[in-house]
Scaffold this active site. Structure first.
Site, PDB file in Angstrom:
ATOM      1  N   ASP A 194       0.863  -1.175   0.000  1.00 53.23           N
ATOM      2  CA  ASP A 194       0.000   0.000   0.000  1.00 53.23           C
ATOM      3  C   ASP A 194       0.906   1.233   0.000  1.00 53.23           C
ATOM      4  OD1 ASP A 194      -2.321   1.624   0.364  1.00 53.23           O
ATOM      5  OD2 ASP A 194      -1.836   1.740   2.492  1.00 53.23           O
ATOM      6  N   ASP A 205      -1.452  -1.084   6.074  1.00 48.23           N
ATOM      7  CA  ASP A 205      -1.714  -0.631   7.438  1.00 48.23           C
ATOM      8  C   ASP A 205      -3.158  -0.231   7.685  1.00 48.23           C
ATOM      9  OD1 ASP A 205      -1.777   1.770   5.952  1.00 48.23           O
ATOM     10  OD2 ASP A 205      -1.179   2.917   7.709  1.00 48.23           O
TER      11      ASP A 205
END
Length: 519
Positions: A208, A407
């Site tokens: 990400d 996350d």
């Protein structure tokens, strides 16, 4: 497996808590009533007040606001919404108010689908677990059968007292089985070691952007004053106004003033204009801070720094325009900076032969800018949670050994589906629950250290298996009495227990050597 199921439940509960319990429904007669979320139906009109969470998926009917969609996209910068724009359940409304039409409710919402994806991914069984079950289904009966056969052979063919000898032989074999069962009870550790082995074999790293490659917190990275103005003038004016604003970018501008040790002034006639910016009076001067549309609406020309503005956008910066007394004063470029450790981590992964693929909910132009700066192998922007999970599934089906690092809530399904899920310790609880590995400090270089530890661990495991099999390969036949006809040697249960204890001590002592391994 029960512990994994428990973690799944915790992750799902954390996801479900993102949705509000009630919604403010506008009835046919125009009255408003707060109802439980379960009673909301497609077609209902719902009023969303400032600071509230959007209850279900739908479309803005009237009003304007800026919505924090970090839950879905992972991006900290809110998205302006007006009539006709889609909104997602669980996202957080900003300072504006609007009326929306409910379209997808219950299990059809995007949040509910994320819950289903996480639960399904974490309930799936790893191939190695199925293999272990198959091996155990043959191994345990085989050892028991060996014990029974030893008992029968001694009871039928052995010397007197036959029954005593038969019982001794059977118990000795079963003690060895208990020792191997003890090793199997460390099977959770071995399964974790299998996960470490998988990490060692990873050839594709899906990451990400926000909070993983970047700091996850917007900062002013560039200030461009217009002719006749100083950098300090632009920052002070913007920060003085934004200090009274609830916009997420306001914190970044205020931090920029603090870093420059600028003294902020009191603002009068403050006014927040949703989707545009803020205006107010500062030391007798009328100041406007916002996007290009705000200044154009006030009749302020912004052509002087047009090229700078475009360059900032190409570098994935959010551009904030500042005007003082009807004159264009300058630009602030706000971005989510790349972590200082990220370039080294990406370069190290690529040197190790790992392809690094970024999939982010941020805009494609922003994703490409970050990809160019870090030299990533592949970049995809505008990705929803299901897109990330589908990308991981597609890579896995193509034969890649995939690790996923993220996350946020939007990363949870992909983390659970990857061969190895790696969560940033600074991220959301849902991501931590969905991943198999956690990097406590959120430093991707930890993956490289884990890979080095993986190689040492697997070598240690092979050595331990050798010790265990040597002891058992020698111990089981002797315990069964194969040496008795020739040498008259019979292994007592006490000696068998001592031998198996020595096996355990050897394995543990060898495993403890890992404490001194330099990673």
């Amino acid at each position: 497996e029960l512990r994994a199921r428990s973690r799944t439940g915790a992750a799902v509960r954390a996801l479900l808590s993102l949705a509000p319990d009630t919604a403010l429904r506008i009835e046919d007669d125009g009255s408003e009533r707060e109802v439980p979320l379960a009673l909301v139906r497609p077609g209902d009109r719902l009023r969303i007040r400032p600071g509230e969470k959007v209850p279900v998926d739908g479309t803005v009917l009237t009003g304007e606001s800026a919505i924090d969609e970090a839950m879905i996209t992972g991006e900290p910068i809110p998205v302006a919404k007006a009539a006709g724009d889609a909104v997602t359940g669980g996202t957080l409304n900003g300072t504006g108010a609007f009326v929306m039409t409910a379209e997808k409710v219950g299990a059809d919402t995007l949040l509910a689908r994320i819950v289903q994806m996480v639960a399904a991914a974490q309930r799936s069984r790893a191939p190695i677990q199925q293999l272990a079950d198959q091996v155990a289904s043959w191994f345990v009966p085989a050892v028991i059968a060996a014990s029974v056969l030893a008992f029968a052979a001694w009871a039928w063919l052995g010397p007197e007292p036959r029954l005593a000898h038969a019982l001794v032989a059977a118990v000795a074999v079963l003690i060895i089985m208990v020792a191997m069962g003890r090793a199997a009870s460390v099977g959770v550790l071995f399964r974790n070691a299998e996960a470490i082995e998988t990490l060692r074999r990873v050839d594709t790293m899906v990451v990400d952007k926000t909070g993983t490659l970047t700091e996850g917190r917007p900062r002013v990275v560039e200030v461009a004053p217009a002719a006749g103005f100083r950098e300090a003038d632009v920052v002070r004016a913007a920060a003085s106004l934004e200090r009274a604003s609830a916009h997420p970018l306001a914190r970044a501008i205020a931090d920029a003033a603090q870093e420059r040790e600028l003294v902020l002034r009191e603002v009068g006639d403050f006014e927040s204009r949703t989707g545009l910016g803020v205006v107010g009076t500062l030391e007798g001067n009328r100041v406007a801070v916002g996007n290009r549309k705000l200044l154009e609406g006030l009749g302020v020309a912004t052509d002087a720094l047009a090229e700078v503005s475009e360059r900032m956008r190409a570098a994935a910066q959010t551009v904030v325009f500042v005007a003082i007394d009807g004159v264009f004063a300058g630009l602030l470029g706000i971005a989510d900076p790349i972590k200082p450790t990220t370039p080294d981590a990406v370069a190290g992964l690529q040197r190790a032969g790992i392809r690094v693929v970024m999939i982010t909910g941020d805009a494609q132009v922003t994703a490409e800018a970050v990809g160019r700066e870090l030299g990533l192998d592949e970049v995809t922007g505008d990705a929803l949670p299901e897109h990330k999970a589908e990308a991981v599934r597609r890579l896995s089906e193509a034969g890649c050994i995939v690790a996923m690092a993220g996350d946020g809530v939007n990363d949870a399904p992909a983390l659970a589906l990857a061969h190895v899920g790696i969560a940033m310790g600074t991220g959301s609880d849902v991501a931590l629950e969905s991943a198999g590995v956690t990097l406590v400090r959120g430093d991707l270089r930890g993956i490289l250290r884990a890979r080095r530890l993986s190689a040492a661990t697997m070598a240690n495991i092979r050595q331990n298996l050798f010790f265990a099999f040597v002891y058992n390969a020698l111990g089981v036949p002797v315990a069964a009495g194969v040496l008795y006809p020739v040498f008259g040697v019979l292994l007592s249960p006490m000696i068998a227990a001592a031998a198996m204890s020595l096996s355990s001590v050897s394995v543990i002592a060898n495993a403890l050597r890992l404490r001194r391994f330099a990673i």
